[in-house]
Design a protein around this motif. Sequence first.
Motif, PDB file in Angstrom:
ATOM      1  N   GLN A   1      25.441  -0.100   6.638  1.00 34.41           N
ATOM      2  CA  GLN A   1      25.421  -1.771   6.859  1.00 34.41           C
ATOM      3  C   GLN A   1      26.850  -2.417   7.117  1.00 34.41           C
ATOM      4  O   GLN A   1      27.032  -3.122   8.215  1.00 34.41           O
ATOM      5  CB  GLN A   1      24.897  -2.447   5.656  1.00 34.41           C
ATOM      6  CG  GLN A   1      23.327  -2.148   5.442  1.00 34.41           C
ATOM      7  CD  GLN A   1      22.651  -2.751   4.352  1.00 34.41           C
ATOM      8  OE1 GLN A   1      23.346  -3.537   3.377  1.00 34.41           O
ATOM      9  NE2 GLN A   1      21.364  -2.678   4.205  1.00 34.41           N
ATOM     10  N   VAL A   2      27.815  -1.672   6.576  1.00 31.92           N
ATOM     11  CA  VAL A   2      28.982  -2.364   6.872  1.00 31.92           C
ATOM     12  C   VAL A   2      29.522  -2.080   7.934  1.00 31.92           C
ATOM     13  O   VAL A   2      30.189  -3.035   8.734  1.00 31.92           O
ATOM     14  CB  VAL A   2      30.319  -1.777   5.852  1.00 31.92           C
ATOM     15  CG1 VAL A   2      31.687  -2.121   5.991  1.00 31.92           C
ATOM     16  CG2 VAL A   2      29.745  -2.212   4.233  1.00 31.92           C
TER      17      VAL A   2
ATOM     18  N   ALA B   1      27.741  -4.201  10.449  1.00 30.53           N
ATOM     19  CA  ALA B   1      28.040  -5.699  10.488  1.00 30.53           C
ATOM     20  C   ALA B   1      29.511  -5.616  11.010  1.00 30.53           C
ATOM     21  O   ALA B   1      29.641  -6.670  11.685  1.00 30.53           O
ATOM     22  CB  ALA B   1      28.448  -6.018   8.919  1.00 30.53           C
ATOM     23  N   ARG B   2      30.509  -4.752  10.811  1.00 31.40           N
ATOM     24  CA  ARG B   2      31.777  -4.996  11.630  1.00 31.40           C
ATOM     25  C   ARG B   2      31.697  -5.205  13.175  1.00 31.40           C
ATOM     26  O   ARG B   2      32.241  -5.720  13.665  1.00 31.40           O
ATOM     27  CB  ARG B   2      32.762  -3.953  11.111  1.00 31.40           C
ATOM     28  CG  ARG B   2      34.013  -3.783  11.411  1.00 31.40           C
ATOM     29  CD  ARG B   2      34.948  -3.106  11.059  1.00 31.40           C
ATOM     30  NE  ARG B   2      34.665  -1.621  11.085  1.00 31.40           N
ATOM     31  CZ  ARG B   2      33.990  -0.598  10.664  1.00 31.40           C
ATOM     32  NH1 ARG B   2      33.703  -0.799   9.497  1.00 31.40           N
ATOM     33  NH2 ARG B   2      33.971   0.578  11.089  1.00 31.40           N
TER      34      ARG B   2
ATOM     35  N   VAL C   1      29.731  -9.669  11.782  1.00 33.87           N
ATOM     36  CA  VAL C   1      28.896 -10.614  10.757  1.00 33.87           C
ATOM     37  C   VAL C   1      29.369  -9.772   9.543  1.00 33.87           C
ATOM     38  O   VAL C   1      29.882  -8.721   9.411  1.00 33.87           O
ATOM     39  CB  VAL C   1      27.483 -10.619  10.791  1.00 33.87           C
ATOM     40  CG1 VAL C   1      26.938 -11.037  12.313  1.00 33.87           C
ATOM     41  CG2 VAL C   1      26.753  -9.139  10.996  1.00 33.87           C
ATOM     42  N   THR C   2      28.672 -10.253   8.228  1.00 34.61           N
ATOM     43  CA  THR C   2      28.778  -9.801   6.868  1.00 34.61           C
ATOM     44  C   THR C   2      27.738  -8.597   6.665  1.00 34.61           C
ATOM     45  O   THR C   2      26.637  -8.737   7.277  1.00 34.61           O
ATOM     46  CB  THR C   2      28.889 -10.585   6.045  1.00 34.61           C
ATOM     47  OG1 THR C   2      27.526 -11.529   5.852  1.00 34.61           O
ATOM     48  CG2 THR C   2      29.914 -11.766   6.010  1.00 34.61           C
ATOM     49  N   SER C   3      27.922  -7.780   5.774  1.00 32.65           N
ATOM     50  CA  SER C   3      27.044  -6.618   5.665  1.00 32.65           C
ATOM     51  C   SER C   3      25.699  -7.349   5.000  1.00 32.65           C
ATOM     52  O   SER C   3      24.632  -6.744   4.891  1.00 32.65           O
ATOM     53  CB  SER C   3      27.401  -5.651   4.521  1.00 32.65           C
ATOM     54  OG  SER C   3      27.906  -6.236   3.430  1.00 32.65           O
ATOM     55  N   SER C   4      25.942  -8.617   4.316  1.00 33.32           N
ATOM     56  CA  SER C   4      24.835  -9.127   3.574  1.00 33.32           C
ATOM     57  C   SER C   4      23.836  -9.732   4.667  1.00 33.32           C
ATOM     58  O   SER C   4      22.709  -9.637   4.240  1.00 33.32           O
ATOM     59  CB  SER C   4      25.053 -10.414   2.768  1.00 33.32           C
ATOM     60  OG  SER C   4      26.049 -11.370   3.440  1.00 33.32           O
ATOM     61  N   VAL C   5      24.288 -10.084   5.886  1.00 32.92           N
ATOM     62  CA  VAL C   5      23.356 -10.515   6.990  1.00 32.92           C
ATOM     63  C   VAL C   5      22.553  -9.286   7.439  1.00 32.92           C
ATOM     64  O   VAL C   5      21.307  -9.491   7.550  1.00 32.92           O
ATOM     65  CB  VAL C   5      24.225 -10.905   8.240  1.00 32.92           C
ATOM     66  CG1 VAL C   5      23.483 -11.200   9.301  1.00 32.92           C
ATOM     67  CG2 VAL C   5      25.094 -12.362   7.654  1.00 32.92           C
TER      68      VAL C   5
ATOM     69  N   SER D   1      21.405  -6.945   5.561  1.00 30.79           N
ATOM     70  CA  SER D   1      20.522  -6.445   4.382  1.00 30.79           C
ATOM     71  C   SER D   1      19.801  -7.528   4.332  1.00 30.79           C
ATOM     72  O   SER D   1      18.585  -7.177   4.149  1.00 30.79           O
ATOM     73  CB  SER D   1      21.505  -6.655   2.994  1.00 30.79           C
ATOM     74  OG  SER D   1      20.626  -6.516   1.941  1.00 30.79           O
TER      75      SER D   1
END
Length: 250
Positions: free
Chosen positions: A48-49, A52-53, A57-61, A63
């Motif tokens: 996810q990281v 996201a990179r 965006v952030t990894s929480s997005v 998720s």
Amino acid sequence: MLSSVDDVLWPSRIVLRRIAQHIAGDIVMSDKPGLALRKWREIFAASQVEVARHMGVTSSVISDYEKGRRQPGSLFVKRFVEALLEIDSERGSPVTRRLARILQLHYLGAVIDMRDFEAGIPLDAVINAVQGVPVNSYIPQELLYGYTVIDSVRAIMMLSGNEFLYLLGSTTQRVVVFTKVTTGRSPMIALRVSTIKPAAIVLHGPKRLDPLAIWIAESENVPVVLSMCSSVEELVKRLQKLSSSPQGVG
């Protein structure tokens, strides 16, 4: 199996686009798009990281989307798929190559460019774009909705007769452009034996056609045009300009 030359060119932009469309379609058509997002991320062995990179965006997005707390729109899906392909490219494209084999996209190694027009284009506009000279009589009744530019030498080496049909893309109402042509006989024989015919054919390379090629053009009642563009690069550039401008090019 791809040759060493093919390995340098593989996967091509066209192959990547087809794979991206396949993945995006699977996600959009899924009853649970969040699970489909996760499935494809795991197929590409991307965290996810990492995704996201690449998406900014952030990894929480990521998720949130995978857990169904957010519903992905078309733009998000496009960016998500592009991120997966970028990550795979950095690793040497192992997953992309495997998917290309599974989806039987090897025939696209003979394709230089393949695009759909934004709107129907009359044949006369295509002739103008490729600086063409018609070699047989034709009645420009139907509009064209795309083009396929083929390296005829690679096509002969890589494709079977049945695979010629794949070069028509999403519609038979398109023009098929053969480059690196000497006399025009081989492309026209391919047309002759094909069960599905393109709406028009453009030949780039020969100054004169083999009499048999002309006879096939007449008997098959398919418009055939000789392109006088100075290079394949110029030919493709003019077709790309035409594809984004229904009014044609000068």
